[in-house]
Design an enzyme around this catalytic site. Structure first.
Site, PDB file in Angstrom:
ATOM      1  N   PHE A  25       0.824  -1.202   0.000  1.00 20.27           N
ATOM      2  CA  PHE A  25       0.000   0.000   0.000  1.00 20.27           C
ATOM      3  C   PHE A  25       0.863   1.259   0.000  1.00 20.27           C
ATOM      4  O   PHE A  25       0.537   2.242  -0.653  1.00 20.27           O
ATOM      5  CB  PHE A  25      -0.947  -0.005   1.205  1.00 20.27           C
ATOM      6  N   LEU A  57      -4.510  -6.030   5.632  1.00 22.53           N
ATOM      7  CA  LEU A  57      -5.578  -6.993   5.906  1.00 22.53           C
ATOM      8  C   LEU A  57      -5.439  -8.285   5.105  1.00 22.53           C
ATOM      9  O   LEU A  57      -5.932  -9.329   5.527  1.00 22.53           O
ATOM     10  CB  LEU A  57      -6.955  -6.372   5.644  1.00 22.53           C
ATOM     11  N   VAL A  86       0.475   0.739   8.465  1.00 24.97           N
ATOM     12  CA  VAL A  86      -0.860   1.295   8.628  1.00 24.97           C
ATOM     13  C   VAL A  86      -0.652   2.657   9.288  1.00 24.97           C
ATOM     14  O   VAL A  86      -0.146   2.736  10.402  1.00 24.97           O
ATOM     15  CB  VAL A  86      -1.761   0.400   9.501  1.00 24.97           C
ATOM     16  N   THR A  91     -10.325   8.561   9.669  1.00 28.14           N
ATOM     17  CA  THR A  91     -11.469   7.686   9.938  1.00 28.14           C
ATOM     18  C   THR A  91     -11.060   6.548  10.858  1.00 28.14           C
ATOM     19  O   THR A  91      -9.895   6.399  11.214  1.00 28.14           O
ATOM     20  CB  THR A  91     -12.012   7.086   8.618  1.00 28.14           C
ATOM     21  N   HIS A  93     -10.866   3.556  10.031  1.00 28.64           N
ATOM     22  CA  HIS A  93     -10.274   2.483   9.231  1.00 28.64           C
ATOM     23  C   HIS A  93      -8.934   2.034   9.810  1.00 28.64           C
ATOM     24  O   HIS A  93      -8.605   0.847   9.801  1.00 28.64           O
ATOM     25  CB  HIS A  93     -10.106   2.946   7.779  1.00 28.64           C
ATOM     26  N   ASN A 118       6.001 -10.148  13.178  1.00 30.35           N
ATOM     27  CA  ASN A 118       5.032  -9.153  12.733  1.00 30.35           C
ATOM     28  C   ASN A 118       5.740  -7.820  12.533  1.00 30.35           C
ATOM     29  O   ASN A 118       6.090  -7.144  13.496  1.00 30.35           O
ATOM     30  CB  ASN A 118       3.899  -9.014  13.755  1.00 30.35           C
ATOM     31  N   ARG A 132      10.790   3.993  11.631  1.00 31.14           N
ATOM     32  CA  ARG A 132      10.708   2.573  11.951  1.00 31.14           C
ATOM     33  C   ARG A 132      11.109   1.685  10.777  1.00 31.14           C
ATOM     34  O   ARG A 132      11.600   0.583  10.966  1.00 31.14           O
ATOM     35  CB  ARG A 132       9.294   2.234  12.423  1.00 31.14           C
TER      36      ARG A 132
END
Length: 161
Positions: A25, A57, A86, A91, A93, A118, A132
């Protein structure tokens, strides 16, 4: 006699096959995370296979699908690394994506007894994400790979005990 605090150092995860699933993304962040993960995996003599999905997701389902396919071919992966970012927006989301991707990864790892790192960043802004992601800073991609490799080492040591 007390139990050892970690897996024996002689159980190094060399020759491990690691699945890396990256969410693209944010392409530039994904590149930085992947660079760190690949370096950490290569450092111990392990190999990785990288697959790409659109967003965070999709990572847990992709890991499950690819782990099953590799095992069916007789070439199972020893563990998996999830990479993505992310970034909070205006919002809810952000909460859904960060919480649900993390929950699904944890469920997958525990249910399958699968070593997993992860490396999905959950941050407030681009500056935090870059701090990061970059290898020269916090190297969370490398950290996720090292976590996976540590769990592979633990699993191998437990299986040899």
């Amino acid at each position: 006699m007390a139990a050892p605090r970690s897996a024996p150092e002689h159980v190094i995860p060399t020759h491990a096959r690691v699945l890396v699933v990256e969410a693209r993304f944010y392409d530039d962040l994904a590149d930085a995370l992947l660079e760190g993960a690949k370096a950490a995996i290569a450092e111990v003599g392990a190999t990785c296979e990288v697959h790409t999905v659109p967003g965070a997701l999709e990572i847990p389902a992709a890991i499950a699908i690819l782990m099953d396919a590799a095992a069916a071919r007789g070439q199972p992966f020893d563990g998996a690394v999830a990479l993505g970012a992310v970034i909070r927006g205006e919002t809810t989301h952000y909460e859904i994506v960060s919480e649900e991707s993390s929950r699904a990864l944890m469920d997958l790892s525990v249910a399958r007894k699968m070593p997993l790192g992860n490396g999905i960043l959950t941050v407030e802004n681009d500056a935090q994400a870059w701090a990061r992601a970059r290898r020269s800073d916090l190297d969370k991609g490398g950290g996720a790979a090292k976590a996976c490799l540590a769990m592979i080492r633990l699993k191998r040591a437990a299986e040899q005990a």
